[in-house]
Design a protein around this motif. Structure first.
Motif, PDB file in Angstrom:
ATOM      1  N   GLY A 178       0.817  -1.207   0.000  1.00  0.00           N
ATOM      2  CA  GLY A 178       0.000   0.000   0.000  1.00  0.00           C
ATOM      3  C   GLY A 178       0.848   1.253   0.000  1.00  0.00           C
ATOM      4  O   GLY A 178       0.544   2.228  -0.694  1.00  0.00           O
ATOM      5  N   ASP A 179       1.943   1.224   0.775  1.00  0.00           N
ATOM      6  CA  ASP A 179       2.855   2.371   0.808  1.00  0.00           C
ATOM      7  C   ASP A 179       3.443   2.637  -0.575  1.00  0.00           C
ATOM      8  O   ASP A 179       3.566   3.790  -1.010  1.00  0.00           O
ATOM      9  CB  ASP A 179       3.990   2.112   1.801  1.00  0.00           C
ATOM     10  CG  ASP A 179       3.508   2.022   3.240  1.00  0.00           C
ATOM     11  OD1 ASP A 179       2.375   2.468   3.528  1.00  0.00           O
ATOM     12  OD2 ASP A 179       4.266   1.492   4.084  1.00  0.00           O
ATOM     13  N   ALA A 190      -3.722   1.641  -3.239  1.00  0.00           N
ATOM     14  CA  ALA A 190      -3.213   1.854  -1.886  1.00  0.00           C
ATOM     15  C   ALA A 190      -4.328   1.692  -0.858  1.00  0.00           C
ATOM     16  O   ALA A 190      -4.145   1.039   0.180  1.00  0.00           O
ATOM     17  CB  ALA A 190      -2.593   3.249  -1.783  1.00  0.00           C
ATOM     18  N   ARG A 191      -5.488   2.269  -1.145  1.00  0.00           N
ATOM     19  CA  ARG A 191      -6.619   2.168  -0.208  1.00  0.00           C
ATOM     20  C   ARG A 191      -7.026   0.714  -0.020  1.00  0.00           C
ATOM     21  O   ARG A 191      -7.283   0.263   1.108  1.00  0.00           O
ATOM     22  CB  ARG A 191      -7.794   2.993  -0.732  1.00  0.00           C
ATOM     23  CG  ARG A 191      -8.989   3.013   0.217  1.00  0.00           C
ATOM     24  CD  ARG A 191     -10.157   3.802  -0.353  1.00  0.00           C
ATOM     25  NE  ARG A 191      -9.826   5.216  -0.479  1.00  0.00           N
ATOM     26  CZ  ARG A 191      -9.624   5.854  -1.636  1.00  0.00           C
ATOM     27  NH1 ARG A 191      -9.719   5.192  -2.777  1.00  0.00           N
ATOM     28  NH2 ARG A 191      -9.340   7.148  -1.653  1.00  0.00           N
ATOM     29  N   ASP A 192      -7.076  -0.050  -1.111  1.00  0.00           N
ATOM     30  CA  ASP A 192      -7.485  -1.451  -1.040  1.00  0.00           C
ATOM     31  C   ASP A 192      -6.476  -2.282  -0.250  1.00  0.00           C
ATOM     32  O   ASP A 192      -6.854  -3.105   0.591  1.00  0.00           O
ATOM     33  CB  ASP A 192      -7.632  -2.015  -2.448  1.00  0.00           C
ATOM     34  CG  ASP A 192      -8.047  -3.474  -2.447  1.00  0.00           C
ATOM     35  OD1 ASP A 192      -9.112  -3.783  -1.880  1.00  0.00           O
ATOM     36  OD2 ASP A 192      -7.295  -4.308  -2.980  1.00  0.00           O
ATOM     37  N   LEU A 193      -5.193  -2.063  -0.483  1.00  0.00           N
ATOM     38  CA  LEU A 193      -4.148  -2.839   0.199  1.00  0.00           C
ATOM     39  C   LEU A 193      -4.105  -2.520   1.687  1.00  0.00           C
ATOM     40  O   LEU A 193      -3.978  -3.423   2.527  1.00  0.00           O
ATOM     41  CB  LEU A 193      -2.786  -2.558  -0.456  1.00  0.00           C
ATOM     42  CG  LEU A 193      -2.616  -3.154  -1.853  1.00  0.00           C
ATOM     43  CD1 LEU A 193      -1.494  -2.447  -2.609  1.00  0.00           C
ATOM     44  CD2 LEU A 193      -2.329  -4.652  -1.759  1.00  0.00           C
ATOM     45  N   GLU A 211      -5.320   2.366  12.788  1.00  0.00           N
ATOM     46  CA  GLU A 211      -4.434   3.340  12.142  1.00  0.00           C
ATOM     47  C   GLU A 211      -4.492   3.210  10.625  1.00  0.00           C
ATOM     48  O   GLU A 211      -4.554   4.206   9.894  1.00  0.00           O
ATOM     49  CB  GLU A 211      -3.003   3.129  12.637  1.00  0.00           C
ATOM     50  CG  GLU A 211      -1.974   4.045  11.985  1.00  0.00           C
ATOM     51  CD  GLU A 211      -0.558   3.716  12.417  1.00  0.00           C
ATOM     52  OE1 GLU A 211       0.375   3.956  11.610  1.00  0.00           O
ATOM     53  OE2 GLU A 211      -0.380   3.228  13.551  1.00  0.00           O
ATOM     54  N   LEU A 212      -4.463   1.965  10.137  1.00  0.00           N
ATOM     55  CA  LEU A 212      -4.476   1.747   8.690  1.00  0.00           C
ATOM     56  C   LEU A 212      -5.821   2.111   8.068  1.00  0.00           C
ATOM     57  O   LEU A 212      -5.869   2.626   6.943  1.00  0.00           O
ATOM     58  CB  LEU A 212      -4.126   0.291   8.379  1.00  0.00           C
ATOM     59  CG  LEU A 212      -2.645  -0.045   8.434  1.00  0.00           C
ATOM     60  CD1 LEU A 212      -2.426  -1.546   8.287  1.00  0.00           C
ATOM     61  CD2 LEU A 212      -1.881   0.688   7.343  1.00  0.00           C
TER      62      LEU A 212
END
Length: 229
Positions: A178-179, A190-193, A211-212
């Motif tokens: 995602g990063d 990124a949002r999905d991961l 947090e994620l």
């Protein structure tokens, strides 16, 4: 665990070495030795110091960010592992040296050290350690802007961790993917991961899940060119 006791000069060390050489083949992962300096007045090594030395040499204790002796320590460990042909220890020491390089911002050196470690793990068919080495490699590659190679290594690592049913490492790898996606502005990916990683952390009872989720929800809506690499 076995202990040998007795007064000075009775042959404890000789006995231990004789036994160690006889059973060495039973311990295929290698063996470790440390001088406790028992007869060195005022400079003996305590159990905690000895254990920390081993763990740090193997890369199992986090590197102190401003520890000036860390580089020298890991280089010494690398030399010992190489001299004794302990390949996994050699690879772990290289990863620890890569952490030293990352801490001073030298991501080119860090990525080179990680690649050497991964080559070693691959040569001894240690798939889990190979996958673990991909995480810091991808971090440095991301800092260097090489998102494509970072995703390649993380993708391989993700498959390995899933094969091993290592859920925590799977979550960490999804987070790193995602990063990387965020770094190349593939915001939907990124949002999905991050959301996938958050779901696993939630299963594990880890507060990182919240947090994620906040991180994923805080991304702006997809922009033109999003997810095109």
């Amino acid at each position: 665990m076995t202990a040998i006791t007795g007064g000075p000069g009775v042959g404890k060390t000789a006995l231990a070495l004789r036994w160690a050489h006889r059973v060495r083949r039973r311990f295929t992962d290698g063996d470790l030795y440390i001088d406790m300096r028992g007869y060195n007045s005022g400079n003996t090594l305590g159990p905690e110091q000895a254990l920390t030395s081993f763990l740090r040499g193997l890369g199992l204790v986090a590197l102190e960010q401003h520890d000036p002796g860390a580089q020298e320590h890991f280089e010494a460990a690398l030399t010992v592992f190489r001299e004794h042909g302990i390949r996994r220890g050699e690879g772990m020491s290289l990863l620890s040296l890569a952490e030293c390089a990352r801490s001073r911002g030298d991501h080119a050196e860090a990525s080179a050290l990680c690649r050497r470690a991964i080559d070693i793990f691959r040569s001894i068919d240690d798939r889990w350690s190979e996958a673990w080495g991909a995480l810091p490699l991808a971090e440095s590659l991301g800092e260097l802007g090489d998102f494509q190679e970072a995703e390649h290594h993380l993708g391989r690592a993700l498959g390995t961790f899933r094969d091993f049913t290592d859920r925590r490492s799977e979550a960490l790898t999804l987070r790193r993917l995602g990063d990387v996606s965020a770094g190349r502005r593939a915001l939907t990916a990124a949002r999905d991961l991050w959301t996938q990683a958050a779901a696993i952390y939630e299963e594990l009872g880890d507060a990182l899940s919240d947090e994620l989720r906040r991180q994923a929800e805080g991304l702006p809506d997809a922009i033109d060119g999003d997810d095109r690499g």
